[in-house]
Design a protein around this motif. Structure first.
Motif, PDB file in Angstrom:
ATOM      1  N   THR A  98       1.605   6.191  -6.438  1.00  0.00           N
ATOM      2  CA  THR A  98       0.219   7.161  -6.985  1.00  0.00           C
ATOM      3  C   THR A  98       1.421   9.014  -6.849  1.00  0.00           C
ATOM      4  O   THR A  98       0.990   9.902  -7.980  1.00  0.00           O
ATOM      5  N   VAL A  99       1.591   8.522  -5.756  1.00  0.00           N
ATOM      6  CA  VAL A  99       2.090  10.854  -5.611  1.00  0.00           C
ATOM      7  C   VAL A  99       3.334  11.153  -7.057  1.00  0.00           C
ATOM      8  O   VAL A  99       3.481  11.783  -7.511  1.00  0.00           O
ATOM      9  N   ASP A 100       4.357   9.958  -7.223  1.00  0.00           N
ATOM     10  CA  ASP A 100       5.299   9.950  -8.315  1.00  0.00           C
ATOM     11  C   ASP A 100       4.759  10.448  -9.093  1.00  0.00           C
ATOM     12  O   ASP A 100       5.392  11.350 -10.496  1.00  0.00           O
ATOM     13  N   ARG A 101       3.799   9.377  -9.671  1.00  0.00           N
ATOM     14  CA  ARG A 101       3.194   9.770 -11.044  1.00  0.00           C
ATOM     15  C   ARG A 101       2.431  11.263 -11.311  1.00  0.00           C
ATOM     16  O   ARG A 101       2.243  11.802 -11.876  1.00  0.00           O
ATOM     17  N   GLN A 102       2.258  11.874  -9.694  1.00  0.00           N
ATOM     18  CA  GLN A 102       1.526  13.006 -10.530  1.00  0.00           C
ATOM     19  C   GLN A 102       2.139  13.854 -10.659  1.00  0.00           C
ATOM     20  O   GLN A 102       2.325  14.978 -10.987  1.00  0.00           O
ATOM     21  N   ILE A 103       3.154  13.620  -9.481  1.00  0.00           N
ATOM     22  CA  ILE A 103       4.619  15.071  -9.443  1.00  0.00           C
ATOM     23  C   ILE A 103       5.495  15.143 -10.882  1.00  0.00           C
ATOM     24  O   ILE A 103       4.799  16.033 -11.926  1.00  0.00           O
ATOM     25  N   ALA A 104       4.573  13.263 -11.860  1.00  0.00           N
ATOM     26  CA  ALA A 104       5.466  13.679 -13.021  1.00  0.00           C
ATOM     27  C   ALA A 104       4.457  14.367 -13.955  1.00  0.00           C
ATOM     28  O   ALA A 104       4.493  14.904 -15.041  1.00  0.00           O
ATOM     29  N   GLY A 105       3.079  14.015 -13.758  1.00  0.00           N
ATOM     30  CA  GLY A 105       1.913  14.686 -14.207  1.00  0.00           C
ATOM     31  C   GLY A 105       2.271  16.356 -14.763  1.00  0.00           C
ATOM     32  O   GLY A 105       2.090  17.041 -15.826  1.00  0.00           O
ATOM     33  N   ILE A 106       2.607  16.704 -13.865  1.00  0.00           N
ATOM     34  CA  ILE A 106       2.522  18.284 -13.442  1.00  0.00           C
ATOM     35  C   ILE A 106       3.501  18.775 -14.727  1.00  0.00           C
ATOM     36  O   ILE A 106       3.319  19.477 -15.042  1.00  0.00           O
ATOM     37  N   PHE A 107       5.244  17.841 -15.047  1.00  0.00           N
ATOM     38  CA  PHE A 107       5.446  18.488 -15.635  1.00  0.00           C
ATOM     39  C   PHE A 107       5.773  18.063 -17.301  1.00  0.00           C
ATOM     40  O   PHE A 107       6.425  18.499 -18.494  1.00  0.00           O
ATOM     41  N   ASP A 108       4.777  17.080 -16.701  1.00  0.00           N
ATOM     42  CA  ASP A 108       3.985  16.810 -18.934  1.00  0.00           C
ATOM     43  C   ASP A 108       3.192  17.443 -19.146  1.00  0.00           C
ATOM     44  O   ASP A 108       3.476  18.692 -20.546  1.00  0.00           O
ATOM     45  N   GLN A 109       2.928  18.316 -18.646  1.00  0.00           N
ATOM     46  CA  GLN A 109       1.508  19.759 -18.708  1.00  0.00           C
ATOM     47  C   GLN A 109       2.841  20.890 -19.042  1.00  0.00           C
ATOM     48  O   GLN A 109       2.404  22.625 -19.645  1.00  0.00           O
ATOM     49  N   VAL A 110       4.423  20.789 -18.117  1.00  0.00           N
ATOM     50  CA  VAL A 110       4.950  22.287 -19.016  1.00  0.00           C
ATOM     51  C   VAL A 110       5.933  21.631 -19.690  1.00  0.00           C
ATOM     52  O   VAL A 110       6.704  21.039 -19.849  1.00  0.00           O
ATOM     53  N   HIS A 111       5.541  23.138 -20.692  1.00  0.00           N
ATOM     54  CA  HIS A 111       6.458  23.228 -22.233  1.00  0.00           C
ATOM     55  C   HIS A 111       7.622  23.690 -21.651  1.00  0.00           C
ATOM     56  O   HIS A 111       7.196  24.918 -21.336  1.00  0.00           O
ATOM     57  N   VAL A 112       8.909  23.525 -22.154  1.00  0.00           N
ATOM     58  CA  VAL A 112      10.576  24.784 -21.397  1.00  0.00           C
ATOM     59  C   VAL A 112      11.130  24.293 -23.297  1.00  0.00           C
ATOM     60  O   VAL A 112      10.836  23.442 -23.738  1.00  0.00           O
ATOM     61  N   SER A 113      10.806  25.243 -24.065  1.00  0.00           N
ATOM     62  CA  SER A 113      11.470  25.796 -25.062  1.00  0.00           C
ATOM     63  C   SER A 113      12.945  26.306 -24.992  1.00  0.00           C
ATOM     64  O   SER A 113      13.219  26.303 -23.940  1.00  0.00           O
ATOM     65  N   ARG A 114      14.017  25.655 -24.590  1.00  0.00           N
ATOM     66  CA  ARG A 114      15.450  25.815 -25.551  1.00  0.00           C
ATOM     67  C   ARG A 114      15.369  26.930 -25.685  1.00  0.00           C
ATOM     68  O   ARG A 114      16.072  27.341 -24.932  1.00  0.00           O
TER      69      ARG A 114
ATOM     70  N   LEU B 130       1.193  -1.405  -0.453  1.00  0.00           N
ATOM     71  CA  LEU B 130       0.317  -0.129  -0.310  1.00  0.00           C
ATOM     72  C   LEU B 130       1.066   1.526   0.168  1.00  0.00           C
ATOM     73  O   LEU B 130       0.351   1.730  -0.908  1.00  0.00           O
ATOM     74  N   LEU B 131       1.639   1.015   0.813  1.00  0.00           N
ATOM     75  CA  LEU B 131       3.179   2.796   0.823  1.00  0.00           C
ATOM     76  C   LEU B 131       3.364   2.574  -0.298  1.00  0.00           C
ATOM     77  O   LEU B 131       3.783   3.777  -0.848  1.00  0.00           O
ATOM     78  N   GLN B 132       3.763   1.949  -1.077  1.00  0.00           N
ATOM     79  CA  GLN B 132       4.645   1.593  -2.619  1.00  0.00           C
ATOM     80  C   GLN B 132       3.952   2.371  -3.549  1.00  0.00           C
ATOM     81  O   GLN B 132       4.087   2.592  -4.603  1.00  0.00           O
ATOM     82  N   VAL B 133       2.576   1.792  -3.496  1.00  0.00           N
ATOM     83  CA  VAL B 133       1.107   2.572  -4.503  1.00  0.00           C
ATOM     84  C   VAL B 133       1.068   3.741  -4.004  1.00  0.00           C
ATOM     85  O   VAL B 133       0.777   4.297  -4.721  1.00  0.00           O
ATOM     86  N   CYS B 134       0.783   4.118  -2.984  1.00  0.00           N
ATOM     87  CA  CYS B 134       1.020   5.800  -2.350  1.00  0.00           C
ATOM     88  C   CYS B 134       1.577   6.256  -3.011  1.00  0.00           C
ATOM     89  O   CYS B 134       1.365   7.341  -3.584  1.00  0.00           O
ATOM     90  N   PHE B 135       3.265   5.856  -3.150  1.00  0.00           N
ATOM     91  CA  PHE B 135       4.188   6.707  -3.599  1.00  0.00           C
ATOM     92  C   PHE B 135       4.580   7.123  -5.230  1.00  0.00           C
ATOM     93  O   PHE B 135       4.679   7.754  -5.090  1.00  0.00           O
TER      94      PHE B 135
END
Length: 140
Positions: free
Chosen positions: A64-80, A57-62
């Protein structure tokens, strides 16, 4: 009417959210499956029908949060180009987005950092899948 899979998914999500809240309230070392049951409204024995162990359960919690954080960066476009022109500004922009998420998700934030500080984390970290962070990895 919800089907069985949907109900099971809803229950799992409630248990995950409750586990994170329980860690914020009791810490990782003080966490008991009964705490999660009390917060989620599920009998502690029923939690094991969704997760084989507290550790799972604790690994799944981690994750879950890790994927949410990754999702933040999926939505952010960084221009070189923008990063080259104003690297400090781009870093500030990314940190601001990340920081706002952390502040607005206190249970997830506390859980995430306590889990990463846990003595067992380095062993888990060696085996975990981080492919959901692929948007942060740019190949030239």
């Amino acid at each position: 009417m919800k089907d069985q899979d949907e109900l099971r998914g809803t229950a799992r999500a409630a248990i995950i959210k409750s586990a994170m809240q329980a860690v914020r309230l009791h810490g990782l070392e003080g966490l008991r499956i009964q705490h999660i049951g009390e917060i989620s409204g599920f009998a502690a024995s029923n939690l094991y029908s969704h997760f084989s162990s507290k550790e799972e359960l604790l690994q799944v919690c981690f994750e879950t949060v890790d994927r949410q954080i990754a999702g933040i960066f999926d939505q952010v476009h960084v221009s070189r180009e923008q990063a080259a022109q104003d690297p400090e500004g781009e870093i500030r922009r990314l940190w601001t987005i990340y920081w706002r998420w952390l502040v607005n998700h206190p249970d997830e934030t506390v859980f995430y950092h306590r889990y990463r500080d846990n003595a067992r984390f380095p062993e888990y970290d060696k085996k975990r899948d981080v492919s959901y962070f692929s948007s942060l990895i740019q190949s030239d």
